[in-house]
Design a protein around this motif. Structure first.
Motif, PDB file in Angstrom:
ATOM      1  N   ALA A  94       0.830  -1.208   0.000  1.00  0.00           N
ATOM      2  CA  ALA A  94       0.000   0.000   0.000  1.00  0.00           C
ATOM      3  C   ALA A  94       0.862   1.254   0.000  1.00  0.00           C
ATOM      4  O   ALA A  94       0.564   2.241  -0.689  1.00  0.00           O
ATOM      5  CB  ALA A  94      -0.937  -0.001   1.202  1.00  0.00           C
ATOM      6  N   SER A  95       1.935   1.225   0.766  1.00  0.00           N
ATOM      7  CA  SER A  95       2.840   2.372   0.812  1.00  0.00           C
ATOM      8  C   SER A  95       3.509   2.602  -0.532  1.00  0.00           C
ATOM      9  O   SER A  95       3.659   3.744  -0.991  1.00  0.00           O
ATOM     10  CB  SER A  95       3.904   2.158   1.900  1.00  0.00           C
ATOM     11  OG  SER A  95       3.311   2.043   3.186  1.00  0.00           O
ATOM     12  N   LEU A  96       3.913   1.517  -1.183  1.00  0.00           N
ATOM     13  CA  LEU A  96       4.512   1.631  -2.513  1.00  0.00           C
ATOM     14  C   LEU A  96       3.522   2.252  -3.493  1.00  0.00           C
ATOM     15  O   LEU A  96       3.877   3.130  -4.298  1.00  0.00           O
ATOM     16  CB  LEU A  96       4.937   0.248  -3.005  1.00  0.00           C
ATOM     17  CG  LEU A  96       5.517   0.179  -4.425  1.00  0.00           C
ATOM     18  CD1 LEU A  96       6.830   0.943  -4.499  1.00  0.00           C
ATOM     19  CD2 LEU A  96       5.706  -1.272  -4.866  1.00  0.00           C
ATOM     20  N   ALA A  97       2.267   1.824  -3.427  1.00  0.00           N
ATOM     21  CA  ALA A  97       1.246   2.363  -4.323  1.00  0.00           C
ATOM     22  C   ALA A  97       1.068   3.866  -4.129  1.00  0.00           C
ATOM     23  O   ALA A  97       0.868   4.606  -5.101  1.00  0.00           O
ATOM     24  CB  ALA A  97      -0.084   1.640  -4.089  1.00  0.00           C
ATOM     25  N   MET A  98       1.139   4.318  -2.902  1.00  0.00           N
ATOM     26  CA  MET A  98       0.974   5.751  -2.630  1.00  0.00           C
ATOM     27  C   MET A  98       2.096   6.579  -3.240  1.00  0.00           C
ATOM     28  O   MET A  98       1.857   7.639  -3.832  1.00  0.00           O
ATOM     29  CB  MET A  98       0.895   5.985  -1.120  1.00  0.00           C
ATOM     30  CG  MET A  98      -0.327   5.394  -0.473  1.00  0.00           C
ATOM     31  SD  MET A  98      -0.318   5.645   1.321  1.00  0.00           S
ATOM     32  CE  MET A  98      -1.625   4.519   1.806  1.00  0.00           C
ATOM     33  N   ILE A  99       3.316   6.099  -3.119  1.00  0.00           N
ATOM     34  CA  ILE A  99       4.456   6.829  -3.686  1.00  0.00           C
ATOM     35  C   ILE A  99       4.376   6.852  -5.209  1.00  0.00           C
ATOM     36  O   ILE A  99       4.599   7.883  -5.856  1.00  0.00           O
ATOM     37  CB  ILE A  99       5.787   6.213  -3.219  1.00  0.00           C
ATOM     38  CG1 ILE A  99       5.912   6.267  -1.693  1.00  0.00           C
ATOM     39  CG2 ILE A  99       6.968   6.930  -3.874  1.00  0.00           C
ATOM     40  CD1 ILE A  99       5.819   7.669  -1.108  1.00  0.00           C
ATOM     41  N   TRP A 123       1.683   6.571  -6.963  1.00  0.00           N
ATOM     42  CA  TRP A 123       0.527   7.379  -7.346  1.00  0.00           C
ATOM     43  C   TRP A 123       0.890   8.850  -7.496  1.00  0.00           C
ATOM     44  O   TRP A 123       0.564   9.484  -8.502  1.00  0.00           O
ATOM     45  CB  TRP A 123      -0.590   7.214  -6.328  1.00  0.00           C
ATOM     46  CG  TRP A 123      -1.806   8.032  -6.613  1.00  0.00           C
ATOM     47  CD1 TRP A 123      -2.211   9.169  -5.993  1.00  0.00           C
ATOM     48  CD2 TRP A 123      -2.789   7.784  -7.632  1.00  0.00           C
ATOM     49  NE1 TRP A 123      -3.366   9.660  -6.539  1.00  0.00           N
ATOM     50  CE2 TRP A 123      -3.748   8.813  -7.548  1.00  0.00           C
ATOM     51  CE3 TRP A 123      -2.947   6.785  -8.583  1.00  0.00           C
ATOM     52  CZ2 TRP A 123      -4.858   8.880  -8.398  1.00  0.00           C
ATOM     53  CZ3 TRP A 123      -4.045   6.849  -9.437  1.00  0.00           C
ATOM     54  CH2 TRP A 123      -4.983   7.888  -9.336  1.00  0.00           C
ATOM     55  N   VAL A 124       1.570   9.412  -6.509  1.00  0.00           N
ATOM     56  CA  VAL A 124       1.891  10.840  -6.595  1.00  0.00           C
ATOM     57  C   VAL A 124       3.029  11.098  -7.582  1.00  0.00           C
ATOM     58  O   VAL A 124       3.184  12.220  -8.073  1.00  0.00           O
ATOM     59  CB  VAL A 124       2.243  11.437  -5.208  1.00  0.00           C
ATOM     60  CG1 VAL A 124       1.039  11.368  -4.289  1.00  0.00           C
ATOM     61  CG2 VAL A 124       3.441  10.738  -4.574  1.00  0.00           C
ATOM     62  N   ALA A 175      -4.155   2.121  -3.608  1.00  0.00           N
ATOM     63  CA  ALA A 175      -3.460   1.365  -2.568  1.00  0.00           C
ATOM     64  C   ALA A 175      -4.245   0.139  -2.135  1.00  0.00           C
ATOM     65  O   ALA A 175      -3.677  -0.944  -1.940  1.00  0.00           O
ATOM     66  CB  ALA A 175      -3.187   2.270  -1.370  1.00  0.00           C
ATOM     67  N   ILE A 176      -5.560   0.273  -1.978  1.00  0.00           N
ATOM     68  CA  ILE A 176      -6.316  -0.900  -1.517  1.00  0.00           C
ATOM     69  C   ILE A 176      -6.493  -1.916  -2.633  1.00  0.00           C
ATOM     70  O   ILE A 176      -6.541  -3.126  -2.380  1.00  0.00           O
ATOM     71  CB  ILE A 176      -7.678  -0.491  -0.917  1.00  0.00           C
ATOM     72  CG1 ILE A 176      -8.243  -1.675  -0.116  1.00  0.00           C
ATOM     73  CG2 ILE A 176      -8.662  -0.032  -2.001  1.00  0.00           C
ATOM     74  CD1 ILE A 176      -9.438  -1.338   0.733  1.00  0.00           C
ATOM     75  N   THR A 177      -6.557  -1.477  -3.880  1.00  0.00           N
ATOM     76  CA  THR A 177      -6.759  -2.425  -4.973  1.00  0.00           C
ATOM     77  C   THR A 177      -5.575  -3.373  -5.106  1.00  0.00           C
ATOM     78  O   THR A 177      -5.744  -4.598  -5.189  1.00  0.00           O
ATOM     79  CB  THR A 177      -6.989  -1.688  -6.303  1.00  0.00           C
ATOM     80  OG1 THR A 177      -8.086  -0.784  -6.156  1.00  0.00           O
ATOM     81  CG2 THR A 177      -7.335  -2.680  -7.411  1.00  0.00           C
ATOM     82  N   VAL A 178      -4.373  -2.843  -5.105  1.00  0.00           N
ATOM     83  CA  VAL A 178      -3.210  -3.717  -5.207  1.00  0.00           C
ATOM     84  C   VAL A 178      -3.058  -4.554  -3.945  1.00  0.00           C
ATOM     85  O   VAL A 178      -2.586  -5.706  -3.994  1.00  0.00           O
ATOM     86  CB  VAL A 178      -1.933  -2.896  -5.506  1.00  0.00           C
ATOM     87  CG1 VAL A 178      -1.498  -2.066  -4.306  1.00  0.00           C
ATOM     88  CG2 VAL A 178      -0.802  -3.807  -5.973  1.00  0.00           C
TER      89      VAL A 178
END
Length: 448
Positions: free
Chosen positions: A89-94, A96-97, A153-156
């Motif tokens: 989830a943390s990876l997805a956030m980074i 994403w931006v 983040a939640i999808t992955v």
């Protein structure tokens, strides 16, 4: 009926059939309004609600999904699941931006991705705004970015459910980075962006909060991963019962509460549409709980807590695309239908297959998403006008489901193949028997 507008063009009619078409309207670049035009303003109430909704969706991931999944695995793998969820989830956030937001909702682009003009959030400031579904009402762009970031983040993270207890942590992280890029961002754009393929279909695909973008996407991807990984050692021979249904129930409760932000927040405003999504999220979930347990009884089993938790998630998944596109009784029917169909698959069909979809990511999210996405064509008839064409909308829903299934399957195969070439997908037999907690992370969830 919603109406969404952009600075580049307007799509008033079909925009009511999709969720995230709003494009950015920078305050400092605004053209002087005509005397009879609506002057766009940021609504503080809507902004406050969207900030709360964003935090609620975050709670769905950590701790909600982490505890839900963690409780379902064996004790020796509990910590590995918690680690995988918070890390991916943390990876997805980074990501994403960095470039995800611009690929999904940036300026320009084509039917499959937006342009890269907003990479690294270029041009986004505290004064940047995004249109909502009411003329002249906007919210800060940073809030919209954060809200959509939690969806990615939640999808992955959901994909993890089909892969636990045997997937390498390094492989998961590589898979996630590739998968977000070639699967999630394009699908989000196709369904929710103003110039997206399925948003511009006639009629446009109905997906209020992520039946296709989130659940079918994640469920199919988990299925592909489970097939490539193969079953866990001892599958169908050893006891692989959940180690803590208490943890799973806590996770279920957090998911249900957080889902109000997921669904009601998808209205982008604190209004009647959000209220409709709110009550639908209550009743569809309750229906799912009851009908899963009834299905268990009909199949000769006892009504179980695991069944109740599974039914709750099935109801939530099914109502997601219909949250603002159904009346409450339509939502109840969707929750019941998804619970029965998912329960039949998980309890009766899956045991006959060699497929080890560990925590039923496909069995609940994939199948429940398909039921909800197609069923939305029927429930929308409750609130649509007299000119609603059920046949045309049903065909669109089926096409949207088919496109997302194919896209997710192909993209996931590519992402898992890249991860396999980079690190290998599966832990060693020794690590799998010992448990991924110690083998992959050098820690235990419980010290006793």
């Amino acid at each position: 009926m919603f109406r969404t507008f952009t600075r580049v063009g307007t799509r008033a009619g079909a925009a009511s059939l999709a969720l995230f078409a709003p494009a950015v309207a920078l305050a400092q670049d605004a053209v002087p309004a005509a005397a009879d035009a609506v002057v766009a303003t940021v609504d503080k109430g809507d902004t406050a609600w969207m900030m709360v909704a964003t935090v609620l969706v975050m709670a769905m991931i950590v701790p909600g999904l982490a505890l839900f999944y963690g409780g379902l695995v064996r004790t020796k793998n509990m910590l590995s699941v918690l680690t995988q969820i918070i890390a991916v989830a943390s990876l997805a956030m980074i990501i994403w931006v960095t470039y995800g937001y611009t690929m999904a909702f940036g300026d320009g682009g084509n039917a499959f991705i937006s342009g890269f003009g907003k990479a690294f959030l270029s041009g986004v400031t505290a004064d940047s705004t995004v249109a909502t579904f009411t003329d002249g009402v906007e919210i800060p762009e940073y809030v919209f970015i954060a809200f959509q970031m939690t969806f990615a983040a939640i999808t992955v993270s959901l994909v993890v459910g089909g892969l636990v207890e045997r997937l390498k942590f390094s492989a998961l992280m590589i898979f996630a980075a590739v998968w977000l890029t070639i699967v999630y961002f394009p699908v989000a754009h196709m369904v929710w962006a103003g110039n997206g393929l399925l948003f511009n279909w006639e009629p446009a695909a109905l997906d209020f909060a992520g039946g296709t973008v989130v659940h079918i996407n994640a469920g199919v991807s988990a299925l592909v991963g489970a097939m490539l990984l193969g079953p866990r050692l001892g599958y169908k021979k050893d006891v692989m019962a959940p180690h803590s249904l208490v943890m799973t129930l806590i996770g279920t409760g957090l998911l249900w509460v957080g889902w109000f932000g997921f669904n009601a927040g998808s209205a982008l405003e604190a209004n009647g549409s959000a209220g409709l999504a709110l009550i639908n999220t209550f009743v569809a979930t309750a229906s799912g709980v009851l009908f899963w347990m009834l299905t268990e009884r009909a199949l000769g089993h006892k009504g179980s807590l695991l069944g109740a938790c599974s039914g709750a998630i099935a109801g939530l998944v099914a109502v997601t695309p219909a949250a603002g596109n159904a009346g409450p009784f339509g939502a109840i029917v969707l929750g019941a239908a998804a619970a029965v169909i998912c329960a039949l698959f998980v309890v009766s069909v899956k045991p006959r297959l060699k497929l080890d979809d560990s925590l039923d990511a496909f069995g609940i999210h994939g199948i429940g998403g398909i039921v909800g996405s197609i069923g939305t064509a029927f429930t929308y008839a409750q609130i649509a006008g007299d000119d609603y064409d059920l046949g045309a909308q049903l065909l669109t829903q089926v096409i949207a489901v088919a496109i997302v299934i194919v896209w997710a399957a192909a993209g996931s195969f590519i992402a898992f193949t890249i991860a396999r070439l980079a690190t290998g997908l599966r832990v060693s037999e020794e690590v799998e028997r010992e448990g991924l907690d110690l083998g992959e992370h050098g820690e235990r969830a419980y010290n006793y």
